[in-house]
Write a protein that holds these residues in place. Structure first.
Motif, PDB file in Angstrom:
ATOM      1  N   LYS A  12       0.239  -4.539   4.058  1.00  0.00           N
ATOM      2  CA  LYS A  12       0.992  -3.308   4.330  1.00  0.00           C
ATOM      3  C   LYS A  12       0.059  -2.104   4.391  1.00  0.00           C
ATOM      4  CE  LYS A  12       5.536  -4.523   2.383  1.00  0.00           C
ATOM      5  NZ  LYS A  12       6.543  -4.176   1.355  1.00  0.00           N
ATOM      6  N   THR A  40       5.277   9.306   3.072  1.00  0.00           N
ATOM      7  CA  THR A  40       6.443   8.500   2.691  1.00  0.00           C
ATOM      8  C   THR A  40       6.081   7.027   2.553  1.00  0.00           C
ATOM      9  OG1 THR A  40       7.937  10.036   3.813  1.00  0.00           O
ATOM     10  CG2 THR A  40       8.772   7.826   3.364  1.00  0.00           C
ATOM     11  N   GLU A  41       5.404   6.498   3.553  1.00  0.00           N
ATOM     12  CA  GLU A  41       5.062   5.069   3.540  1.00  0.00           C
ATOM     13  C   GLU A  41       4.081   4.736   2.422  1.00  0.00           C
ATOM     14  OE1 GLU A  41       6.406   2.692   5.394  1.00  0.00           O
ATOM     15  OE2 GLU A  41       7.717   4.146   6.361  1.00  0.00           O
ATOM     16  N   SER A  42       3.108   5.604   2.205  1.00  0.00           N
ATOM     17  CA  SER A  42       2.136   5.342   1.138  1.00  0.00           C
ATOM     18  C   SER A  42       2.796   5.398  -0.241  1.00  0.00           C
ATOM     19  CB  SER A  42       0.962   6.327   1.212  1.00  0.00           C
ATOM     20  OG  SER A  42       1.397   7.656   1.008  1.00  0.00           O
ATOM     21  N   GLN A  43       3.738   6.318  -0.419  1.00  0.00           N
ATOM     22  CA  GLN A  43       4.440   6.396  -1.706  1.00  0.00           C
ATOM     23  C   GLN A  43       5.254   5.136  -1.951  1.00  0.00           C
ATOM     24  OE1 GLN A  43       4.070   8.894  -4.131  1.00  0.00           O
ATOM     25  NE2 GLN A  43       5.069   7.218  -5.264  1.00  0.00           N
ATOM     26  N   ASN A  44       5.866   4.585  -0.909  1.00  0.00           N
ATOM     27  CA  ASN A  44       6.605   3.325  -1.046  1.00  0.00           C
ATOM     28  C   ASN A  44       5.687   2.195  -1.504  1.00  0.00           C
ATOM     29  OD1 ASN A  44       8.997   4.526  -0.239  1.00  0.00           O
ATOM     30  ND2 ASN A  44       8.777   3.923   1.906  1.00  0.00           N
ATOM     31  N   ILE A  45       4.486   2.159  -0.948  1.00  0.00           N
ATOM     32  CA  ILE A  45       3.525   1.121  -1.332  1.00  0.00           C
ATOM     33  C   ILE A  45       3.067   1.325  -2.776  1.00  0.00           C
ATOM     34  CG2 ILE A  45       1.228   0.187  -0.871  1.00  0.00           C
ATOM     35  CD1 ILE A  45       1.727   0.841   2.098  1.00  0.00           C
ATOM     36  N   ASN A  47       4.731   2.642  -5.165  1.00  0.00           N
ATOM     37  CA  ASN A  47       5.825   2.188  -6.034  1.00  0.00           C
ATOM     38  C   ASN A  47       5.788   0.667  -6.218  1.00  0.00           C
ATOM     39  OD1 ASN A  47       6.710   4.821  -6.252  1.00  0.00           O
ATOM     40  ND2 ASN A  47       8.290   4.612  -4.668  1.00  0.00           N
ATOM     41  N   GLU A  48       5.483  -0.038  -5.145  1.00  0.00           N
ATOM     42  CA  GLU A  48       5.364  -1.501  -5.233  1.00  0.00           C
ATOM     43  C   GLU A  48       4.204  -1.901  -6.133  1.00  0.00           C
ATOM     44  OE1 GLU A  48       5.674  -3.978  -1.721  1.00  0.00           O
ATOM     45  OE2 GLU A  48       6.400  -2.266  -0.568  1.00  0.00           O
ATOM     46  N   THR A  73      -4.542   3.406  -1.169  1.00  0.00           N
ATOM     47  CA  THR A  73      -3.270   3.947  -0.691  1.00  0.00           C
ATOM     48  C   THR A  73      -3.199   5.453  -0.911  1.00  0.00           C
ATOM     49  OG1 THR A  73      -2.196   1.843  -1.251  1.00  0.00           O
ATOM     50  CG2 THR A  73      -0.767   3.715  -0.817  1.00  0.00           C
TER      51      THR A  73
END
Length: 319
Positions: A12, A40-45, A47-48, A73
């Protein structure tokens, strides 16, 4: 990458970096839109990754790699991130042999404007892998920016910078970023201070340029870089190349380059606008002088000397 979850997160991050590097700014994707998507996308990663750290039992090697993923990230945005520096420092402490952590930490320090720390990180990467292309080209970049005590030390750093960038290109001839950095190294070499050379025209003396070999090499490297889908979206590539075309009095190529740089920068680049205006003013003055007999020397050469001086400080060495 010992677990499927870690592998999935790795891919990802890789995909997001690839999207960042190959997707240009355009009318349909503004710079703000692109940065927002990356945020946004990096914050989602992230969090994972945090969830993974909380729930899984991992080896020391895996912990080091997970911290590397975290740091990379956070590092995807243009601005310096203290969270990135912290995670990458943890990664290296857990596994000093992880080359990618050294590279990312070096880039983090570069964004922080800590050139000495960045150099130490790229040296750490080269200690682990002396033929690492990214480490070689980044070390080339850093060497040109190191503070020096005298001009001889500066010249030595720039010569080594050219050597390292050439090595990176020889190891990966299709790597456009390495070609771009080689172009910047030749550019720095060309503008190293040296004993001025003067010429006299109709009784007036002007300072003239030294050999154009480094200019030709820089232009050739920039055009090679443009073949890469990553480097061709770098506005600094077109800006620096355009200034060289301007210096060579290849005005149409220069204007085209500055306009391309402005678009890729998001539509707002005052320095590029100034260059375009200078070219228009210079060409207008030259055309006007040609219509007035006897005034060519007195009108054109003083302006050319002023423009040449401006060239020396108008490049942007980002990478």
């Amino acid at each position: 990458m010992s677990t499927p979850v870690i592998q999935a997160i790795y891919h990802k991050i890789d995909e997001l970096y690839n999207w960042r590097d190959v997707t240009p700014i355009s009318e349909s994707l503004t710079k703000k839109d692109k940065d927002n998507k990356l945020q946004t996308e990096s914050q989602n990663i992230i969090n994972e990754i945090n969830k993974l750290l909380e729930t899984s039992e991992t080896t020391t090697k895996d912990k080091a790699f997970i911290q590397y993923l975290m740091g990379k990230t956070y590092n995807i945005l243009p601005a310096y991130s203290s969270n990135s520096e912290l995670a990458l420092s943890k990664s290296i402490k857990l596994d000093p042999t992880l080359v990618d952590s050294w590279l990312q930490l070096g880039e983090s320090y570069w964004k922080k404007a800590d050139v000495i720390a960045a150099k130490n990180c790229f040296s750490g990467a080269l200690d682990q892998d002396p033929k690492n292309v990214v480490a070689l080209r980044n070390m080339s970049m850093v060497l040109r920016m190191l503070p020096t005590e005298n001009i001889e030390q500066k010249k030595s750093n720039v010569e080594e910078s050219v050597k390292l960038a050439r090595e990176a290109v020889s190891l990966s001839p299709k790597d456009g970023v390495s070609w771009y950095i080689l172009g910047n190294a030749y550019l720095a070499s060309f503008f190293l201070p040296e004993t001025p050379v003067y010429t006299t025209i109709r009784g007036e003396t002007f300072e003239t340029s030294k050999t154009g070999k480094d200019v030709k090499n820089a232009l050739a490297a920039y055009y090679q870089a443009e073949n890469s889908p990553v480097a061709r979206n770098n506005p600094d590539l077109y800006f620096n190349r355009a200034v060289l075309h301007k210096y060579q009095e290849e005005f149409q190529e220069a204007v085209n380059g500055f306009r391309k740089a402005i678009v890729l920068e998001g539509g707002d680049w005052p320095a590029a606008d100034i260059h375009i205006k200078q070219i228009n003013d210079f060409v207008y003055l030259m055309e006007s002088a040609l219509t007035r007999k006897g005034n060519l020397t007195h009108s054109i050469f003083p302006l050319a000397a002023k423009v040449a001086k401006y060239f020396e400080v108008s490049f942007r060495f980002v990478a």
